[in-house]
Design a protein around this motif. Structure first.
Motif, PDB file in Angstrom:
ATOM      1  N   GLU A   1      -0.423  16.499   5.519  1.00 57.48           N
ATOM      2  CA  GLU A   1      -1.067  15.294   6.025  1.00 57.48           C
ATOM      3  C   GLU A   1      -1.946  15.664   7.211  1.00 57.48           C
ATOM      4  O   GLU A   1      -1.614  15.416   8.355  1.00 57.48           O
ATOM      5  CB  GLU A   1      -0.011  14.268   6.437  1.00 57.48           C
ATOM      6  CG  GLU A   1       0.906  13.844   5.293  1.00 57.48           C
ATOM      7  CD  GLU A   1       1.969  12.866   5.732  1.00 57.48           C
ATOM      8  OE1 GLU A   1       1.932  12.447   6.913  1.00 57.48           O
ATOM      9  OE2 GLU A   1       2.828  12.518   4.905  1.00 57.48           O
ATOM     10  N   GLY A   2      -3.030  16.306   6.946  1.00 63.87           N
ATOM     11  CA  GLY A   2      -3.931  16.707   8.017  1.00 63.87           C
ATOM     12  C   GLY A   2      -3.407  17.928   8.747  1.00 63.87           C
ATOM     13  O   GLY A   2      -2.700  18.771   8.174  1.00 63.87           O
ATOM     14  N   PHE A   3      -3.723  18.008  10.044  1.00 64.90           N
ATOM     15  CA  PHE A   3      -3.386  19.184  10.822  1.00 64.90           C
ATOM     16  C   PHE A   3      -2.762  18.778  12.151  1.00 64.90           C
ATOM     17  O   PHE A   3      -3.133  17.775  12.757  1.00 64.90           O
ATOM     18  CB  PHE A   3      -4.633  20.038  11.083  1.00 64.90           C
ATOM     19  CG  PHE A   3      -5.215  20.631   9.825  1.00 64.90           C
ATOM     20  CD1 PHE A   3      -4.795  21.873   9.377  1.00 64.90           C
ATOM     21  CD2 PHE A   3      -6.162  19.936   9.088  1.00 64.90           C
ATOM     22  CE1 PHE A   3      -5.316  22.410   8.221  1.00 64.90           C
ATOM     23  CE2 PHE A   3      -6.692  20.467   7.926  1.00 64.90           C
ATOM     24  CZ  PHE A   3      -6.265  21.714   7.487  1.00 64.90           C
ATOM     25  N   LEU A   4      -1.771  19.569  12.603  1.00 71.88           N
ATOM     26  CA  LEU A   4      -1.197  19.385  13.929  1.00 71.88           C
ATOM     27  C   LEU A   4      -2.159  19.879  14.995  1.00 71.88           C
ATOM     28  O   LEU A   4      -2.338  19.269  16.033  1.00 71.88           O
ATOM     29  CB  LEU A   4       0.128  20.141  14.036  1.00 71.88           C
ATOM     30  CG  LEU A   4       1.228  19.673  13.080  1.00 71.88           C
ATOM     31  CD1 LEU A   4       2.412  20.603  13.150  1.00 71.88           C
ATOM     32  CD2 LEU A   4       1.657  18.249  13.425  1.00 71.88           C
ATOM     33  N   MET A   5      -2.729  21.027  14.761  1.00 72.74           N
ATOM     34  CA  MET A   5      -3.807  21.568  15.565  1.00 72.74           C
ATOM     35  C   MET A   5      -4.647  22.423  14.628  1.00 72.74           C
ATOM     36  O   MET A   5      -4.307  22.574  13.449  1.00 72.74           O
ATOM     37  CB  MET A   5      -3.277  22.388  16.756  1.00 72.74           C
ATOM     38  CG  MET A   5      -2.421  23.582  16.372  1.00 72.74           C
ATOM     39  SD  MET A   5      -1.788  24.478  17.806  1.00 72.74           S
ATOM     40  CE  MET A   5      -3.306  25.098  18.508  1.00 72.74           C
ATOM     41  N   GLU A   6      -5.724  22.951  15.071  1.00 70.92           N
ATOM     42  CA  GLU A   6      -6.629  23.684  14.195  1.00 70.92           C
ATOM     43  C   GLU A   6      -5.882  24.789  13.442  1.00 70.92           C
ATOM     44  O   GLU A   6      -5.269  25.667  14.039  1.00 70.92           O
ATOM     45  CB  GLU A   6      -7.771  24.290  15.010  1.00 70.92           C
ATOM     46  CG  GLU A   6      -8.810  24.988  14.137  1.00 70.92           C
ATOM     47  CD  GLU A   6      -9.946  25.576  14.965  1.00 70.92           C
ATOM     48  OE1 GLU A   6     -10.817  26.228  14.381  1.00 70.92           O
ATOM     49  OE2 GLU A   6      -9.937  25.367  16.198  1.00 70.92           O
ATOM     50  N   GLY A   7      -5.929  24.704  12.127  1.00 66.47           N
ATOM     51  CA  GLY A   7      -5.335  25.727  11.293  1.00 66.47           C
ATOM     52  C   GLY A   7      -3.860  25.566  11.016  1.00 66.47           C
ATOM     53  O   GLY A   7      -3.290  26.341  10.242  1.00 66.47           O
ATOM     54  N   ILE A   8      -3.201  24.571  11.617  1.00 60.48           N
ATOM     55  CA  ILE A   8      -1.762  24.360  11.422  1.00 60.48           C
ATOM     56  C   ILE A   8      -1.571  23.081  10.617  1.00 60.48           C
ATOM     57  O   ILE A   8      -1.717  21.970  11.132  1.00 60.48           O
ATOM     58  CB  ILE A   8      -1.012  24.267  12.763  1.00 60.48           C
ATOM     59  CG1 ILE A   8      -1.306  25.477  13.639  1.00 60.48           C
ATOM     60  CG2 ILE A   8       0.486  24.122  12.520  1.00 60.48           C
ATOM     61  CD1 ILE A   8      -0.843  26.792  13.045  1.00 60.48           C
ATOM     62  N   ALA A   9      -1.259  23.218   9.343  1.00 60.37           N
ATOM     63  CA  ALA A   9      -1.108  22.058   8.466  1.00 60.37           C
ATOM     64  C   ALA A   9       0.103  21.224   8.863  1.00 60.37           C
ATOM     65  O   ALA A   9       1.152  21.756   9.246  1.00 60.37           O
ATOM     66  CB  ALA A   9      -0.967  22.522   7.022  1.00 60.37           C
ATOM     67  N   ASN A  10      -0.022  19.912   8.760  1.00 58.65           N
ATOM     68  CA  ASN A  10       1.054  18.976   9.078  1.00 58.65           C
ATOM     69  C   ASN A  10       1.821  18.650   7.802  1.00 58.65           C
ATOM     70  O   ASN A  10       1.303  17.996   6.905  1.00 58.65           O
ATOM     71  CB  ASN A  10       0.463  17.708   9.690  1.00 58.65           C
ATOM     72  CG  ASN A  10       1.529  16.700  10.072  1.00 58.65           C
ATOM     73  OD1 ASN A  10       2.723  16.951   9.939  1.00 58.65           O
ATOM     74  ND2 ASN A  10       1.086  15.544  10.554  1.00 58.65           N
ATOM     75  N   LEU A  11       3.081  19.108   7.719  1.00 61.39           N
ATOM     76  CA  LEU A  11       3.898  18.867   6.527  1.00 61.39           C
ATOM     77  C   LEU A  11       4.480  17.457   6.503  1.00 61.39           C
ATOM     78  O   LEU A  11       5.205  17.104   5.566  1.00 61.39           O
ATOM     79  CB  LEU A  11       5.019  19.894   6.445  1.00 61.39           C
ATOM     80  CG  LEU A  11       4.571  21.357   6.291  1.00 61.39           C
ATOM     81  CD1 LEU A  11       5.779  22.284   6.250  1.00 61.39           C
ATOM     82  CD2 LEU A  11       3.720  21.536   5.045  1.00 61.39           C
ATOM     83  N   GLY A  12       4.187  16.662   7.539  1.00 65.04           N
ATOM     84  CA  GLY A  12       4.577  15.248   7.523  1.00 65.04           C
ATOM     85  C   GLY A  12       6.059  15.001   7.638  1.00 65.04           C
ATOM     86  O   GLY A  12       6.570  14.001   7.143  1.00 65.04           O
ATOM     87  N   GLY A  13       6.785  15.904   8.279  1.00 65.02           N
ATOM     88  CA  GLY A  13       8.226  15.721   8.421  1.00 65.02           C
ATOM     89  C   GLY A  13       9.010  16.058   7.172  1.00 65.02           C
ATOM     90  O   GLY A  13      10.115  15.541   6.962  1.00 65.02           O
TER      91      GLY A  13
END
Length: 463
Positions: free
Chosen positions: A113-125
């Motif tokens: 679900e988008g990114f936490l910061m540049e290059g770090i994918a957000n797995l959405g919990g």
């Protein structure tokens, strides 16, 4: 323990979770590697590197009951990966290494679900659920070297035991928190640097015996006197559980340094210079009316103070309060029981600010018992205490000693002792006439030259 964030540098992954061997069974560790130039304010930060802990002669944990499956997932609900669905054996009889590795890979390969910061994918919990099992593994387990974060490991009852998070620098990039420890038993957070959080730098919920030590936390990277201090927000550490300890920790920016809403916690050697009290900040906030049981010792509160709601069994001792920092006892249900504030140093600016204050905006303190405030030394502030001594001299039939300048509680003298000394040839009858409004009045039946010496106590409940 919900792991909310992972970071990386130009060389790849900064830190990840690995699973090592505890006897023959699963445990987890976090270690750091390959951290070079991470942030413009830390050009000279050296690489962190922690070794995996060795576990010798440890008794495996007893298996926990299986938890029920998670509720059905809506489109935006976090995905749940049950390791048993990939063939893991929760009884600990069969080797579960490959099955758990497959579940871990699946969790990281799922949609983001988008990114936490540049290059770090957000797995959405996304949730990797161990289901309270007891798993046999034959080799260490490591999360995939994938630039992703916001993954939760879950079990049941106490989700984890004997977890160590060590030698980490976590940059939350103003997108949330740093470390969340949930339902964990005997967890250590050691030598971590956590910054740029907006919610909690470290959040501890439920569980027992989380030890936070030798760490630095700040929403903004500053060494004090920050021009944006009035806008500091977030909480550096939240303890919403029992029997935890914070030792040798520096909190250098946040709206609230430490928020405690659990029992029997200990703070020692903590230096707090987060948002100043004058700007609306709080160093330590005890938000559990009537059930404090907190010990704060050998701490340094730097322009920021302590607020305790309905304190019960609270100890504040051998600490240093700088820059007009003070302690507030806040009435919620009007209870103050077993409070000891002793042997502290207070240094202020000469404005007459009281070292211990009462917040009775919700009503007065009605139940006051075993409250002892004394033996504190003060420079540039107003001394307050629950015990006091005073004297009055004169030639007459009445002597008044006013303790309002020093006594903490208004109109609350519970115990009085006095001595009358006179140089007259006879000795008159004398009596304690009044002790209301924190004033002690002694009277004699005839006029004489005399000195009256009085000691009073507010903190002892009348029998």
């Amino acid at each position: 323990m919900g792991i909310k964030k992972m970071g990386r540098n130009n060389n790849g992954l900064i830190w990840c979770v690995t699973m090592g061997l505890l006897g023959s069974f699963i445990t987890t560790h976090v270690y750091g590697e390959n951290l070079d130039h991470h942030h413009h304010n830390f050009r000279k930060m050296k690489a962190f590197k922690a070794s995996l802990l060795k576990h010798d002669n440890l008794v495996p944990l007893s298996p926990s009951p299986l938890v029920s499956p998670s509720p059905s997932q809506g489109p935006s609900s976090p995905r749940v990966y049950h390791v048993t669905s990939y063939g893991a054996d929760p009884t600990g009889k069969a080797d579960s290494t490959d099955a758990i590795l497959e579940a871990m890979s699946a969790a990281f390969e799922g949609s983001s679900e988008g990114f936490l910061m540049e290059g770090i994918a957000n797995l959405g919990g996304a949730r990797l659920d161990l289901q309270g099992g007891h798993y046999l593994i034959s080799r260490p387990l490591r999360f995939p070297a994938t630039a992703a974060g916001n993954l939760v490991l879950a079990s049941s009852s106490y989700n984890y035991e004997y977890i160590t998070l060590k030698d980490l620098m976590l940059d939350s990039n103003y997108r949330g928190g740093g470390i969340s420890v949930i339902n964990s038993l005997r967890t250590s957070i050691d030598n971590c640097y956590i910054t740029h959080f907006t919610t909690n730098g470290i959040q501890v919920q439920r569980g027992h015996e989380t030890y936070i030590r030798n760490s630095f936390l700040g929403q903004h990277i500053t060494a004090g006197g920050d021009p944006g201090e009035r806008n500091f927000s977030g909480t550096a550490i939240t303890l919403d559980g029992n029997d935890n300890a914070i030792t040798d920790v520096v909190i250098f920016s946040a709206a609230v340094g430490i928020m405690i809403s659990g029992q029997a916690n200990t703070l020692s050697g903590v230096h707090l210079y987060n948002k100043a009290t004058g700007f609306g900040g709080t160093g330590i906030y005890l938000r559990l009316p009537g059930l404090t049981q907190t010990r704060i010792v050998n701490c340094y509160l730097d322009y920021t103070g302590i607020v305790a709601e309905d304190p019960v069994q609270l100890l504040v001792s051998n600490s240093f309060f700088l820059g007009d920092a003070y302690i507030v006892l806040k009435s919620v249900n009007g209870v103050a029981h077993g409070v000891t504030i002793v042997d502290n140093m207070f240094s202020g600016s000469g404005k007459g600010i009281e070292i211990v204050q009462l917040d009775q905006s919700n009503g007065p303190f009605k139940e006051i018992d075993q409250v002892f405030v004394d033996r504190n030394n003060v420079k540039g502030m107003q001394l307050k205490a629950t015990v006091a001594k005073g004297a009055a001299q004169g030639n007459g039939t009445s002597w008044t000693v006013d303790f309002n300048g020093v006594l903490l509680f208004p109109n609350q003298i519970r115990h009085v002792q006095y001595t009358l000394s006179t140089t007259s040839s006879g000795f008159p009858n004398h009596v304690l006439r009044n002790s209301s409004d924190n004033r002690v009045v002694v009277e004699s039946n005839v006029a004489i030259p005399a000195s009256v010496f009085v000691s009073v106590n507010q903190g002892v409940l009348e029998s």
